[in-house]
Motif scaffolding. Sequence first.
Motif, PDB file in Angstrom:
ATOM      1  N   ARG A  57      43.912  72.526  69.728  1.00  0.00           N
ATOM      2  CA  ARG A  57      45.192  72.996  70.267  1.00  0.00           C
ATOM      3  C   ARG A  57      46.308  71.956  70.143  1.00  0.00           C
ATOM      4  NH1 ARG A  57      45.979  74.086  75.144  1.00  0.00           N
ATOM      5  NH2 ARG A  57      44.349  72.817  76.027  1.00  0.00           N
TER       6      ARG A  57
ATOM      7  N   ASN B 163      50.279  75.114  70.408  1.00  0.00           N
ATOM      8  CA  ASN B 163      49.312  74.561  71.354  1.00  0.00           C
ATOM      9  C   ASN B 163      48.540  75.638  72.104  1.00  0.00           C
ATOM     10  OD1 ASN B 163      51.269  75.489  73.118  1.00  0.00           O
ATOM     11  ND2 ASN B 163      51.260  73.649  74.389  1.00  0.00           N
ATOM     12  N   THR B 164      48.807  76.910  71.783  1.00  0.00           N
ATOM     13  CA  THR B 164      48.051  77.996  72.424  1.00  0.00           C
ATOM     14  C   THR B 164      46.990  78.568  71.493  1.00  0.00           C
ATOM     15  OG1 THR B 164      49.625  79.702  71.737  1.00  0.00           O
ATOM     16  CG2 THR B 164      50.011  78.645  73.881  1.00  0.00           C
ATOM     17  N   ASN B 165      46.726  77.906  70.348  1.00  0.00           N
ATOM     18  CA  ASN B 165      45.665  78.388  69.480  1.00  0.00           C
ATOM     19  C   ASN B 165      44.984  77.249  68.737  1.00  0.00           C
ATOM     20  OD1 ASN B 165      47.140  77.884  66.995  1.00  0.00           O
ATOM     21  ND2 ASN B 165      48.269  79.763  67.351  1.00  0.00           N
ATOM     22  N   THR B 166      43.809  77.541  68.209  1.00  0.00           N
ATOM     23  CA  THR B 166      43.087  76.630  67.326  1.00  0.00           C
ATOM     24  C   THR B 166      42.991  77.308  65.962  1.00  0.00           C
ATOM     25  OG1 THR B 166      40.906  77.532  67.884  1.00  0.00           O
ATOM     26  CG2 THR B 166      41.711  75.679  69.218  1.00  0.00           C
TER      27      THR B 166
END
Length: 166
Positions: free
Chosen positions: A116, A151-154
């Motif tokens: 993230r 920053n809300t996903n990988t």
Amino acid sequence: MRQTHAMDRLQVSGRVEILQRFYRLRDRRGRFITPRCIGTAREVRHNLVTTAGRTYFASRARASGDDAPVSHYAIGTDATAPAAGQTALVAESYRAVLTRTKVSNGQLELTLFLGRTQGNGVTYREGGAFNAASGGTLLARVTFSDKAKTNTNTLTVIHTITLSAS
């Protein structure tokens, strides 16, 4: 009369799987919470093994190659169709050491994982395997649909290269 060598019949192909996991970081009141996965998107694409990549794999298969091993994966922002003669991504934005490398049954599986906090603020559209931290040989390139990284996903890219006799 031309002799045919086993390497002349080497087939090199590739497949790429891109996984994107989305996380909730705040509760309904806007307070920060422990990140929780709320969904996953998956895309599978075939890739182009470049001319340099075919030469690289052929020399490595003969155990006579002087090239460095596959070690890095890069992702970028351009969606121009791959071409056999390419030597770099069109618009590279991020390159890192491979998270995982696996060799099995004539397949080389290369994995890049961006957590993230890595590679944020960019929409990725291309990827490629390299044998160096910068420059190096572009072994294979793929384009894919937009993958906005925040920053809300990988983001996980699993690039499989298959070697077989024709």
